[in-house]
Design a protein around this motif. Structure first.
Motif, mmCIF file in Angstrom:
data_model
loop_
_atom_site.group_PDB
_atom_site.id
_atom_site.type_symbol
_atom_site.label_atom_id
_atom_site.label_comp_id
_atom_site.label_asym_id
_atom_site.label_seq_id
_atom_site.Cartn_x
_atom_site.Cartn_y
_atom_site.Cartn_z
ATOM 1 N N UNK A 256 0.826 -1.213 0.000
ATOM 2 C CA UNK A 256 0.000 0.000 0.000
ATOM 3 C C UNK A 256 0.856 1.258 0.000
ATOM 4 N N UNK A 257 2.069 1.162 0.547
ATOM 5 C CA UNK A 257 2.977 2.316 0.594
ATOM 6 C C UNK A 257 3.830 2.440 -0.671
ATOM 7 N N UNK A 258 3.711 1.479 -1.615
ATOM 8 C CA UNK A 258 4.412 1.599 -2.888
ATOM 9 C C UNK A 258 5.424 0.517 -3.197
ATOM 10 N N UNK A 259 5.683 -0.392 -2.258
ATOM 11 C CA UNK A 259 6.629 -1.481 -2.526
ATOM 12 C C UNK A 259 5.955 -2.553 -3.377
ATOM 13 N N UNK A 260 6.765 -3.454 -3.939
ATOM 14 C CA UNK A 260 6.247 -4.547 -4.758
ATOM 15 C C UNK A 260 6.823 -5.873 -4.286
ATOM 16 N N UNK A 261 6.013 -6.913 -4.377
ATOM 17 C CA UNK A 261 6.466 -8.262 -4.036
ATOM 18 C C UNK A 261 7.246 -8.832 -5.210
ATOM 19 N N UNK A 262 8.411 -9.414 -4.912
ATOM 20 C CA UNK A 262 9.226 -10.091 -5.928
ATOM 21 C C UNK A 262 8.929 -11.586 -5.907
ATOM 22 N N UNK A 263 8.988 -12.184 -4.713
ATOM 23 C CA UNK A 263 8.689 -13.607 -4.580
ATOM 24 C C UNK A 263 8.510 -13.955 -3.104
ATOM 25 N N UNK A 264 7.819 -15.045 -2.868
ATOM 26 C CA UNK A 264 7.653 -15.584 -1.515
ATOM 27 C C UNK A 264 8.750 -16.615 -1.301
ATOM 28 N N UNK A 265 9.416 -16.519 -0.160
ATOM 29 C CA UNK A 265 10.502 -17.428 0.167
ATOM 30 C C UNK A 265 9.989 -18.434 1.198
ATOM 31 N N UNK A 266 9.519 -19.581 0.705
ATOM 32 C CA UNK A 266 8.919 -20.587 1.574
ATOM 33 C C UNK A 266 9.029 -21.939 0.901
ATOM 34 N N UNK A 267 9.279 -22.970 1.721
ATOM 35 C CA UNK A 267 9.316 -24.342 1.214
ATOM 36 C C UNK A 267 8.548 -25.226 2.177
ATOM 37 N N UNK A 268 7.847 -26.179 1.649
ATOM 38 C CA UNK A 268 7.125 -27.128 2.486
ATOM 39 C C UNK A 268 8.120 -27.878 3.366
ATOM 40 N N UNK A 269 7.795 -27.985 4.653
ATOM 41 C CA UNK A 269 8.647 -28.711 5.583
ATOM 42 C C UNK A 269 9.801 -27.915 6.153
ATOM 43 N N UNK A 270 9.950 -26.654 5.751
ATOM 44 C CA UNK A 270 11.035 -25.808 6.260
ATOM 45 C C UNK A 270 10.417 -24.718 7.130
ATOM 46 N N UNK A 271 10.961 -24.538 8.324
ATOM 47 C CA UNK A 271 10.415 -23.573 9.288
ATOM 48 C C UNK A 271 10.929 -22.157 8.995
ATOM 49 N N UNK A 272 10.647 -21.681 7.793
ATOM 50 C CA UNK A 272 11.074 -20.336 7.393
ATOM 51 C C UNK A 272 10.026 -19.763 6.448
ATOM 52 N N UNK A 273 9.765 -18.481 6.589
ATOM 53 C CA UNK A 273 8.846 -17.794 5.691
ATOM 54 C C UNK A 273 9.306 -16.350 5.570
ATOM 55 N N UNK A 274 9.449 -15.884 4.360
ATOM 56 C CA UNK A 274 9.845 -14.500 4.109
ATOM 57 C C UNK A 274 9.281 -14.092 2.756
ATOM 58 N N UNK A 275 9.244 -12.790 2.516
ATOM 59 C CA UNK A 275 8.789 -12.268 1.229
ATOM 60 C C UNK A 275 9.849 -11.287 0.737
ATOM 61 N N UNK A 276 10.380 -11.543 -0.454
ATOM 62 C CA UNK A 276 11.330 -10.632 -1.081
ATOM 63 C C UNK A 276 10.541 -9.511 -1.751
ATOM 64 N N UNK A 277 10.990 -8.277 -1.535
ATOM 65 C CA UNK A 277 10.281 -7.112 -2.059
ATOM 66 C C UNK A 277 11.268 -6.105 -2.643
ATOM 67 N N UNK A 278 10.732 -5.124 -3.350
ATOM 68 C CA UNK A 278 11.512 -3.969 -3.809
ATOM 69 C C UNK A 278 10.725 -2.714 -3.491
#
Length: 93
Positions: free
Chosen positions: A61-83
């Motif tokens: 909403x502030x103007x950034x854009x999503x590049x990709x979601x960083x997540x894999x099944x079975x891995x305890x990590x979640x992040x979103x790459x943005x610009x």
């Protein structure tokens, strides 16, 4: 307007943001992770994901854009790459 981030405890470095007139022409020389999800030891993956997604929505909403979601099944990590609007990359974790 915020120009720097200062550790209120005085231990960490001050991070200063400087605006420049030139546009981005190359890859970032540094990479920021914006940590909003919480520690893996203390917060479930589902809760961290909900917190990250809420912050991503606010940043979009502030103007950034999503590049990709960083997540894999079975891995305890979640992040979103943005610009940001100028193409500077960062992750919301």
């Amino acid at each position: 307007m915020l120009y720097s981030i200062v550790d209120p405890e005085g231990y960490g470095p001050r991070i200063w943001f400087q605006q420049v007139p030139e546009g981005k022409v190359a890859k970032n020389r540094f990479h920021l992770d914006v940590k909003v999800g919480g520690k893996r030891e203390d917060v479930s993956l589902e809760t961290r994901k909900a917190r990250v997604d809420a912050e991503v929505e606010r940043l979009v909403q502030a103007g950034a854009s999503v590049v990709r979601v960083l997540s894999q099944s079975g891995v305890d990590h979640y992040a979103v790459a943005m610009v940001d609007p100028e193409g500077n990359e960062f992750d919301v974790v």
